[in-house]
Scaffold this active site. Structure first.
Site, PDB file in Angstrom:
ATOM      1  N   HIS A  19      19.208 -64.742  -4.607  1.00  0.00           N
ATOM      2  CA  HIS A  19      18.080 -65.387  -3.915  1.00  0.00           C
ATOM      3  C   HIS A  19      17.335 -66.185  -4.967  1.00  0.00           C
ATOM      4  O   HIS A  19      16.811 -65.599  -5.929  1.00  0.00           O
ATOM      5  CB  HIS A  19      17.162 -64.335  -3.293  1.00  0.00           C
ATOM      6  CG  HIS A  19      17.864 -63.452  -2.314  1.00  0.00           C
ATOM      7  ND1 HIS A  19      17.865 -63.691  -0.962  1.00  0.00           N
ATOM      8  CD2 HIS A  19      18.615 -62.334  -2.497  1.00  0.00           C
ATOM      9  CE1 HIS A  19      18.573 -62.756  -0.350  1.00  0.00           C
ATOM     10  NE2 HIS A  19      19.047 -61.921  -1.267  1.00  0.00           N
ATOM     11  N   GLU A 200      22.701 -52.464   3.520  1.00  0.00           N
ATOM     12  CA  GLU A 200      21.953 -52.225   2.272  1.00  0.00           C
ATOM     13  C   GLU A 200      21.101 -50.974   2.518  1.00  0.00           C
ATOM     14  O   GLU A 200      21.332 -49.933   1.912  1.00  0.00           O
ATOM     15  CB  GLU A 200      21.084 -53.438   1.927  1.00  0.00           C
ATOM     16  CG  GLU A 200      20.293 -53.282   0.629  1.00  0.00           C
ATOM     17  CD  GLU A 200      19.347 -54.459   0.348  1.00  0.00           C
ATOM     18  OE1 GLU A 200      18.992 -55.192   1.291  1.00  0.00           O
ATOM     19  OE2 GLU A 200      18.956 -54.632  -0.842  1.00  0.00           O
ATOM     20  N   ASP A 278      21.443 -60.591  -7.008  1.00  0.00           N
ATOM     21  CA  ASP A 278      20.459 -60.485  -5.921  1.00  0.00           C
ATOM     22  C   ASP A 278      19.134 -61.153  -6.311  1.00  0.00           C
ATOM     23  O   ASP A 278      18.898 -62.303  -5.925  1.00  0.00           O
ATOM     24  CB  ASP A 278      20.263 -59.017  -5.531  1.00  0.00           C
ATOM     25  CG  ASP A 278      19.787 -58.812  -4.102  1.00  0.00           C
ATOM     26  OD1 ASP A 278      19.680 -59.795  -3.368  1.00  0.00           O
ATOM     27  OD2 ASP A 278      19.525 -57.645  -3.729  1.00  0.00           O
TER      28      ASP A 278
HETATM   29  N1  ADE Z   1      15.558 -60.884   0.030  1.00  0.00           N
HETATM   30  C1  ADE Z   1      15.670 -60.962  -1.289  1.00  0.00           C
HETATM   31  N2  ADE Z   1      16.410 -59.939  -1.755  1.00  0.00           N
HETATM   32  C2  ADE Z   1      16.762 -59.191  -0.689  1.00  0.00           C
HETATM   33  C3  ADE Z   1      17.523 -58.010  -0.510  1.00  0.00           C
HETATM   34  N3  ADE Z   1      18.074 -57.343  -1.521  1.00  0.00           N
HETATM   35  N4  ADE Z   1      17.661 -57.525   0.752  1.00  0.00           N
HETATM   36  C4  ADE Z   1      17.090 -58.152   1.776  1.00  0.00           C
HETATM   37  N5  ADE Z   1      16.383 -59.258   1.656  1.00  0.00           N
HETATM   38  C5  ADE Z   1      16.206 -59.782   0.438  1.00  0.00           C
HETATM   39 ZN    ZN Z   2      20.013 -60.112  -1.181  1.00  0.00          ZN
END
Ligand code: ADE
Ligand code: ZN
Length: 339
Positions: A19, A200, A278
């Site tokens: 991200h 997740e 991430d």
């Molecule tokens: N936005 C940024 N990182 C994230 C993650 N690990 N899970 C969900 N949304 C996110």
């Molecule tokens: Zn993510």
């Protein structure tokens, strides 16, 4: 640096789960706050870093969305992405697919065009400077409504030829993939690939929905799939790419200890796992550090690392000839670095 650490740094790899807002380092946060005259609730870079202790995904997201407030102009988005591409290049990344969250910015009155044009100028620079190929993934925030996702897709229309895929991120539990079924159909009809955060924190049922309702091209994270043997078989048979993020899993308490990380169990089960960072500014390491940390914690072999790098290219949203070119670079590196 140990041999294995040097091998990892030079290993050609793709990053598929990053991200861009999560690559905002505290130093840049302070610099942009000053440049834009924005007050932030921290006195120092050290204080920012000290605030990065999370017990779950929502804890992190609250701080992550607040941090993004310093991003105001096209130049800010350029500088953010340029800093990430420099770090990624130093980590052996030859292809990066970066996610961005336009709704985090348009909700604050920032124009969609300023966000994406800033990112695009950094992409051009990364190609010129590092020979890196890069792509953009537009993420919908799943805590918002599907109508708002449709609105975001409409705003993206002038730049659709520069967007490779749409994703789904933010607070997972309570916001299953099916909530966004229609907007993903619309995105697919526009020629976009589909990738979703699933498994997740959410249950295996969300991964099933991503496969069955959305017909996802890729699954982001997917950790909790391991709780369901039938699902593991499906993911394996489909050779579905999972974009796994070890340091994120540790910092968001998806695993209690890196020594318990399932990356090698995933590989042993025949799953097409990849390693990614991430939100590296928040989780303590870029992609190279993710490889190094989990390799040390789980005793990964050179063959495992080569498989993970290979998966990162074959799982990329690139045309076959470009994937083949990246794989040639990987094979040349492996031939030049025998165990
Ligand atoms: N936005 C940024 N990182 C994230 C993650 N690990 N899970 C969900 N949304 C996110
Ligand atoms: Zn993510």
């Amino acid at each position: 640096m140990t041999d294995l650490n040097a091998f990892i740094t030079g290993l050609p790899k793709a990053e598929l789960h990053l991200h861009i807002e999560g690559s905002l380092e505290p130093e840049l946060m302070f610099a942009l706050a000053e440049r834009n005259g924005i007050a932030i609730p921290y006195a120092s870079v050290e204080e920012v870093r000290a605030a990065y202790a999370f017990s779950n995904l929502q804890d992190f997201l609250d701080i992550y969305y607040a941090g993004a407030a310093v991003l105001q102009t096209r130049a800010d988005f350029h500088d953010l992405a340029a800093a990430y591409f420099a770090r990624a290049a130093a980590d052996g990344v030859t292809h990066a697919e970066i996610m961005f969250d336009p709704q985090t910015h348009t909700a604050r009155g920032i124009a969609f065009g300023d966000v994406i044009e800033g990112l695009m100028s950094a992409q051009a620079e990364a190609h010129q400077r590092y020979g890196m190929t890069t792509q953009l993934i537009l993420c919908f925030l799943r805590h918002l409504s599907e109508d708002e996702a449709f609105d975001t897709l409409a705003q993206a229309e002038p730049w659709l030829d520069r967007i490779t895929a749409v994703g789904l991120d933010s607070s997972e539990v309570g916001h299953p993939p099916a909530k966004f079924a229609r907007v993903f159909v619309a995105a697919r009809a526009k020629g976009l690939k589909l990738t979703l955060h699933a498994g997740e924190e959410g249950p295996p049922a969300y991964v099933y929905e991503a496969l069955d309702v959305i017909e996802a091209d890729r699954i982001d994270h997917g950790n909790r799939s391991l709780e369901d043997a039938v699902l593991v078989e499906r993911l394996r048979d489909a050779q579905m790419t999972l974009t796994v993020c070890p340091l994120s899993n540790l910092k968001l308490c998806v695993v209690d200890d890196l020594a318990e990380h399932p990356i090698d169990r995933m590989l042993a089960a025949g799953l097409k796992a990849t390693i990614n960072s991430d939100d590296p500014a928040y989780f303590g390491g870029y992609v190279g550090e993710n490889y190094r940390a989990v390799a040390a914690a789980r005793g990964l072999s050179r063959d495992d690392l080569a498989t993970l790098a290979r998966n990162s290219f074959t799982g990329a949203f690139l045309p076959p000839d470009e994937i083949a070119r990246h794989l040639e670079t990987l094979d040349a590196y492996l031939a030049a670095h025998p165990s």
